[in-house]
Design a protein around this motif. Structure first.
Motif, mmCIF file in Angstrom:
data_model
loop_
_atom_site.group_PDB
_atom_site.id
_atom_site.type_symbol
_atom_site.label_atom_id
_atom_site.label_comp_id
_atom_site.label_asym_id
_atom_site.label_seq_id
_atom_site.Cartn_x
_atom_site.Cartn_y
_atom_site.Cartn_z
ATOM 1 N N GLU A 6 -11.018 -3.901 -2.248
ATOM 2 C CA GLU A 6 -10.534 -3.688 -0.986
ATOM 3 C C GLU A 6 -9.367 -2.465 -1.311
ATOM 4 O O GLU A 6 -8.964 -2.956 -2.165
ATOM 5 N N GLU A 8 -5.442 -1.974 0.413
ATOM 6 C CA GLU A 8 -4.252 -2.427 1.578
ATOM 7 C C GLU A 8 -4.532 -2.607 2.835
ATOM 8 O O GLU A 8 -4.126 -3.466 3.744
ATOM 9 N N ASP A 10 -6.789 -2.464 4.389
ATOM 10 C CA ASP A 10 -8.032 -3.326 5.323
ATOM 11 C C ASP A 10 -7.470 -4.414 4.698
ATOM 12 O O ASP A 10 -8.161 -4.919 6.360
ATOM 13 N N TYR A 11 -6.361 -4.985 4.936
ATOM 14 C CA TYR A 11 -6.234 -6.496 4.749
ATOM 15 C C TYR A 11 -6.129 -6.881 6.332
ATOM 16 O O TYR A 11 -6.791 -7.796 6.485
ATOM 17 N N TYR A 15 -8.526 -9.860 7.076
ATOM 18 C CA TYR A 15 -7.986 -11.198 7.623
ATOM 19 C C TYR A 15 -9.085 -11.464 9.296
ATOM 20 O O TYR A 15 -9.721 -12.058 9.242
ATOM 21 N N GLN A 33 -8.965 -17.048 5.695
ATOM 22 C CA GLN A 33 -8.171 -16.199 6.121
ATOM 23 C C GLN A 33 -7.060 -16.214 4.575
ATOM 24 O O GLN A 33 -6.641 -15.038 4.562
ATOM 25 N N GLU A 37 -5.446 -14.087 1.624
ATOM 26 C CA GLU A 37 -3.949 -13.270 1.760
ATOM 27 C C GLU A 37 -2.910 -14.078 0.512
ATOM 28 O O GLU A 37 -2.057 -13.236 -0.009
ATOM 29 N N ARG A 40 -4.025 -12.819 -2.760
ATOM 30 C CA ARG A 40 -3.361 -11.581 -2.862
ATOM 31 C C ARG A 40 -2.359 -11.652 -3.528
ATOM 32 O O ARG A 40 -1.980 -10.648 -4.813
ATOM 33 N N TYR A 45 -5.251 -13.287 -8.947
ATOM 34 C CA TYR A 45 -5.812 -12.117 -8.001
ATOM 35 C C TYR A 45 -6.378 -11.261 -8.851
ATOM 36 O O TYR A 45 -5.367 -10.601 -9.864
ATOM 37 N N HIS A 62 -16.637 -8.864 3.257
ATOM 38 C CA HIS A 62 -15.877 -9.090 2.569
ATOM 39 C C HIS A 62 -16.049 -10.184 1.026
ATOM 40 O O HIS A 62 -16.873 -11.085 0.984
#
Length: 169
Positions: A6, A8, A10-11, A15, A33, A37, A40, A45, A62
């Motif tokens: 992944e 950034e 893509d965040y 979500y 979701q 977050e 991370r 992480y 994901h």
């Protein structure tokens, strides 16, 4: 389909993807979701073990593996695994797990734990965690608390799992 780490950018899409993937799940709490977050931002992480499946520029799935422990042994926790509804039952989740397992083995990891479907995860080699020496957390059905031994020479596990604080367990 491409499976990659992944990024950034893509965040926001991750979500939405995670939220959509768990919207109809009977075992979801609606905050998966938000867990992604939070993980991370935490010390558990592992960026190289947060992967997406991309199909024609769209994120189809994901997976995230994060650090945990059982006794003194470091382990990984698979949570969550998410596949966008229109891509479910097409092998996306399996492909994500296989790639995550491959990366974890290459890193020298020995075990992955998961709390999930007793019908889905055994197809990827997961079995009841208590068979591998992990105490099932109180209130969780043992059939849904599973583990995967990544290496045959892995030291036996023994004890309870200590999750990252973001899990709230």
């Amino acid at each position: 389909m491409e499976i990659r780490q992944e990024r950034e950018q893509d965040y926001p899409e991750i979500y939405r993807l995670v939220k959509e993937a768990f919207a109809a799940s009977q075992h979801a709490d609606g905050r998966e979701q938000d867990l992604v977050e939070a993980l991370r931002k935490g010390s558990a992480y592992l960026p190289e073990l947060a992967l997406v499946a991309e199909e024609d520029g769209l994120l189809a799935g994901h997976i995230m593996l994060t650090r945990a422990g059982v006794g003194d042994a470091p382990v990984l926790v698979l949570a969550p695994l998410s596949v966008r509804p229109e891509f479910q039952r097409q092998g996306v989740g399996t492909a994500l797990m296989e790639r995550a397992h491959e990366i974890a083995r290459a890193r020298g990891e020995e075990y992955i734990l998961v709390l999930g479907s007793e019908e889905y995860y055994p197809r990827a080699g997961y079995r009841p965690a208590e068979e591998l020496g992990v105490t099932v957390p109180e209130g969780i059905p043992s059939a849904n608390f599973m583990a995967l031994r990544l290496r045959e020479d892995a030291e036996p596990l023994g004890g309870t799992v200590a999750y990252a604080p973001e899990f709230g367990l």
